[in-house]
Design a protein around this motif. Structure first.
Motif, PDB file in Angstrom:
ATOM      1  N   TRP A  45      -3.377 100.107  64.440  1.00  0.00           N
ATOM      2  CA  TRP A  45      -2.236  99.330  64.939  1.00  0.00           C
ATOM      3  C   TRP A  45      -2.719  98.101  65.721  1.00  0.00           C
ATOM      4  O   TRP A  45      -2.115  97.026  65.621  1.00  0.00           O
ATOM      5  N   GLY A  46      -3.802  98.249  66.467  1.00  0.00           N
ATOM      6  CA  GLY A  46      -4.377  97.107  67.172  1.00  0.00           C
ATOM      7  C   GLY A  46      -4.895  96.047  66.207  1.00  0.00           C
ATOM      8  O   GLY A  46      -4.735  94.843  66.439  1.00  0.00           O
ATOM      9  N   GLN A  47      -5.519  96.485  65.112  1.00  0.00           N
ATOM     10  CA  GLN A  47      -6.007  95.538  64.113  1.00  0.00           C
ATOM     11  C   GLN A  47      -4.848  94.805  63.447  1.00  0.00           C
ATOM     12  O   GLN A  47      -4.910  93.585  63.232  1.00  0.00           O
ATOM     13  N   LEU A  48      -3.792  95.532  63.115  1.00  0.00           N
ATOM     14  CA  LEU A  48      -2.616  94.894  62.514  1.00  0.00           C
ATOM     15  C   LEU A  48      -2.010  93.860  63.460  1.00  0.00           C
ATOM     16  O   LEU A  48      -1.559  92.791  63.037  1.00  0.00           O
ATOM     17  N   ASP A  49      -2.012  94.175  64.742  1.00  0.00           N
ATOM     18  CA  ASP A  49      -1.475  93.253  65.748  1.00  0.00           C
ATOM     19  C   ASP A  49      -2.290  91.969  65.793  1.00  0.00           C
ATOM     20  O   ASP A  49      -1.744  90.859  65.839  1.00  0.00           O
ATOM     21  N   ARG A  50      -3.609  92.116  65.747  1.00  0.00           N
ATOM     22  CA  ARG A  50      -4.490  90.944  65.860  1.00  0.00           C
ATOM     23  C   ARG A  50      -4.438  90.040  64.635  1.00  0.00           C
ATOM     24  O   ARG A  50      -4.725  88.847  64.740  1.00  0.00           O
ATOM     25  N   VAL A  51      -4.075  90.587  63.464  1.00  0.00           N
ATOM     26  CA  VAL A  51      -3.975  89.741  62.265  1.00  0.00           C
ATOM     27  C   VAL A  51      -2.529  89.342  61.969  1.00  0.00           C
ATOM     28  O   VAL A  51      -2.248  88.718  60.947  1.00  0.00           O
ATOM     29  N   GLY A  52      -1.614  89.700  62.876  1.00  0.00           N
ATOM     30  CA  GLY A  52      -0.234  89.244  62.752  1.00  0.00           C
ATOM     31  C   GLY A  52       0.628  90.008  61.764  1.00  0.00           C
ATOM     32  O   GLY A  52       1.588  89.448  61.213  1.00  0.00           O
ATOM     33  N   LEU A  53       0.332  91.303  61.544  1.00  0.00           N
ATOM     34  CA  LEU A  53       1.108  92.086  60.582  1.00  0.00           C
ATOM     35  C   LEU A  53       1.990  93.160  61.224  1.00  0.00           C
ATOM     36  O   LEU A  53       2.701  93.876  60.516  1.00  0.00           O
ATOM     37  N   VAL A  54       1.941  93.285  62.549  1.00  0.00           N
ATOM     38  CA  VAL A  54       2.702  94.359  63.210  1.00  0.00           C
ATOM     39  C   VAL A  54       4.200  94.218  62.979  1.00  0.00           C
ATOM     40  O   VAL A  54       4.897  95.207  62.703  1.00  0.00           O
ATOM     41  N   ASP A  55       4.724  93.014  63.106  1.00  0.00           N
ATOM     42  CA  ASP A  55       6.172  92.818  63.009  1.00  0.00           C
ATOM     43  C   ASP A  55       6.726  93.163  61.635  1.00  0.00           C
ATOM     44  O   ASP A  55       7.923  93.464  61.507  1.00  0.00           O
ATOM     45  N   SER A  56       5.889  93.133  60.608  1.00  0.00           N
ATOM     46  CA  SER A  56       6.356  93.460  59.257  1.00  0.00           C
ATOM     47  C   SER A  56       5.959  94.885  58.848  1.00  0.00           C
ATOM     48  O   SER A  56       6.108  95.254  57.686  1.00  0.00           O
ATOM     49  N   SER A  57       5.470  95.694  59.807  1.00  0.00           N
ATOM     50  CA  SER A  57       4.983  97.039  59.500  1.00  0.00           C
ATOM     51  C   SER A  57       5.918  98.120  60.027  1.00  0.00           C
ATOM     52  O   SER A  57       6.497  97.990  61.103  1.00  0.00           O
ATOM     53  N   VAL A  58       6.052  99.200  59.253  1.00  0.00           N
ATOM     54  CA  VAL A  58       6.756 100.402  59.692  1.00  0.00           C
ATOM     55  C   VAL A  58       5.877 101.606  59.357  1.00  0.00           C
ATOM     56  O   VAL A  58       5.001 101.533  58.486  1.00  0.00           O
ATOM     57  N   ILE A  59       6.118 102.709  60.051  1.00  0.00           N
ATOM     58  CA  ILE A  59       5.366 103.933  59.804  1.00  0.00           C
ATOM     59  C   ILE A  59       6.309 104.981  59.231  1.00  0.00           C
ATOM     60  O   ILE A  59       7.374 105.246  59.796  1.00  0.00           O
ATOM     61  N   ALA A  60       5.937 105.566  58.099  1.00  0.00           N
ATOM     62  CA  ALA A  60       6.697 106.662  57.499  1.00  0.00           C
ATOM     63  C   ALA A  60       6.016 107.969  57.887  1.00  0.00           C
ATOM     64  O   ALA A  60       4.828 108.165  57.625  1.00  0.00           O
ATOM     65  N   THR A  61       6.772 108.862  58.514  1.00  0.00           N
ATOM     66  CA  THR A  61       6.163 110.078  59.042  1.00  0.00           C
ATOM     67  C   THR A  61       7.178 111.215  59.075  1.00  0.00           C
ATOM     68  O   THR A  61       8.363 111.026  58.771  1.00  0.00           O
ATOM     69  N   SER A  62       6.716 112.395  59.456  1.00  0.00           N
ATOM     70  CA  SER A  62       7.589 113.558  59.578  1.00  0.00           C
ATOM     71  C   SER A  62       8.045 113.709  61.023  1.00  0.00           C
ATOM     72  O   SER A  62       7.472 113.121  61.943  1.00  0.00           O
TER      73      SER A  62
END
Length: 458
Positions: A45-62
């Motif tokens: 999640w930290g890596q996604l934040d640093r490359v600017g992908l957090v806002d377009s990301s969701v987590i699918a989980t149980s």
């Protein structure tokens, strides 16, 4: 582009630290640049934040992993929750219906799917941005990410491409799942790539598949039918039936830290928790979550892991076999992280056939709260041992501190907010000591206070 991270798994390969509630992606054993320990999901999640992908990301989980995700990343992270734990096809279908019908995303949008816990560098996520262009430029229905192999591994799946191309992607010829080392060597000679579990497609492709199968494309409708969906992987249900597939090669480092052997290779410290590893030990790791010290003398190439769920002592080369063995265990998880903190089971005893006692040590983070709730089948006694909080009991509030003992009878409404980091010992006593015996009245503490004050001021 929308990014969906799949968070699942039962945690058997990294037992005893992982269990049905705390899978491998939540184990805090990797050291970050600040020198503190973080989990695989926190790292990604930290890596996604640093490359600017957090806002377009969701987590699918149980449902069982929801609190863990909220606790380790953020309470604001976008989560698509499966009503029951299923395989990857229903999970991805549910995510696609959510993106389409709830987020009102265009059918022309590219969706990328990947596991929540790859061990990669940040350039891997920069490459994900390039996959969107490949989906749009090629005539492929699905585009995969393929990793250049560094050795003939028998643990990974392989993507075998067709002939070489001057473009930055290749057409896929076939797949080979977990070959022998000899077969893997031949596949690498053929130009095969490791399948890292990342693939992308236009949203319209999967929505059309759902329509063809007679499945709802509206999120709320698919939720209602979720338990009737085929419990099958996305690879078997979709990828293997798709004719036009391309692969986008990635030449950087990639690892699946799915066994104790591979995980300890990336750990910066050989000792976590109370214990000693003697100097003559080589390539030996000790991870101890218990309050008692563990000493390792004269053992090399060994993993020693201890948690409330159990103790593992294993040669690293054979540690992957633990998955076969722990399948025979049917114990409840003894440690869990929640949105409000954590708990550790200290003792579980059956006094009589229909009566049992469960003792927990519970930690509640400052500013967080347990829900206002009641039980049908158990009473509880709470003993505050650290910190300060506010206790709600039968619509009344009071401040609690170390040494306070709080008795809660069957059916009585109760809740707690931590003013500072708070710990307590909880003793449950009753006939059904299960999570299902919780009736939540209010989740937010503001609602609890408003309710209690309104009754007091009548």
């Amino acid at each position: 582009m929308k990014l969906v991270l799949l968070s699942g798994g039962s945690g058997k390969r990294l037992w005893p630290l992982s269990n049905n509630a705390r899978s491998k992606q939540f184990l805090k054993v990797l050291e970050n640049e600040k020198g503190t320990l973080e989990s695989m999901v926190q790292r990604v999640w930290g890596q996604l934040d640093r490359v600017g992908l957090v806002d377009s990301s969701v987590i699918a989980t149980s449902k069982s992993q929801l609190d863990m995700i909220r606790s380790q990343i953020s309470s604001e992270v976008g989560v698509i929750m499966e009503p029951t734990r299923r395989d990857t096809f229903p999970a991805i279908a549910l995510a696609a219906s959510y993106i389409y019908s709830v987020k009102k995303t265009s059918l022309d949008e590219v969706v990328a799917i990947l596991p929540v816990d790859p061990y990669v560098q940040e350039d891997f996520f920069e490459k994900i941005k390039d996959i969107e262009n490949v989906v749009r430029e090629s005539d492929a229905d699905i585009v995969l990410m393929g990793v250049q192999p560094t050795y003939p591994s028998s643990k990974y799946g392989y993507i075998v491409p067709k002939e070489k191309s001057e473009r930055n992607y290749l057409q896929v010829s076939r797949f080979t799942e977990k070959p022998s080392e000899e077969q893997a060597h031949a596949l690498i000679e053929e130009g095969a790539l490791w399948n890292c579990g990342l693939f992308a497609f236009k949203l319209s492709y999967l929505i059309n598949i759902l329509e063809e199968k007679g499945l709802p494309t509206r999120y709320e409708e698919l939720l209602k039918q979720y338990d009737k969906m085929p419990n099958i992987s996305f690879d078997y249900e979709v990828v293997e039936k798709t004719e036009k597939i391309a692969v986008f090669p990635y030449e950087g480092n990639w690892k699946d830290l799915g066994t104790w052997n591979t995980l300890t290779e990336e750990m910066d410290t050989s000792l976590i928790g109370k214990g000693i590893i003697s100097e003559e030990c080589e390539n030996t790791h000790l991870i101890n979550e218990l309050d008692i010290p563990i000493t390792v003398l004269g053992l090399s190439n060994v993993i020693v892991a201890a948690s409330p769920d159990g103790i593992l002592v294993s040669d690293k080369g054979t540690s992957h076999r633990i998955k076969e063995i722990v399948g025979e265990f049917d114990n409840r998880p003894m440690y869990e992280e929640r949105r409000w903190g954590w708990y550790r089971v200290l003792d579980h005893t059956k006094i009589e056939e229909d009566h049992e006692v469960l003792t927990k040590r519970i930690g509640v983070k400052a500013g967080c709260n347990l829900s206002y709730q009641y039980h049908f089948h158990r009473s509880e006694v709470w003993t505050i041992i650290k910190g300060e909080g506010v206790f709600a009991h039968e619509d009344k509030l009071k401040v609690v501190r170390p040494g306070d003992v709080l008795q809660i009878k069957v059916g009585e409404r109760h809740g707690l907010k931590a003013v500072t980091d708070l710990e307590m010992i909880e003793v449950q006593s009753g006939t059904q000591l299960i999570e299902e015996d919780i009736v939540r009245v209010y989740m937010k503490w503001d609602e609890v206070e408003d309710h209690c004050y309104s009754l007091t001021n009548r």
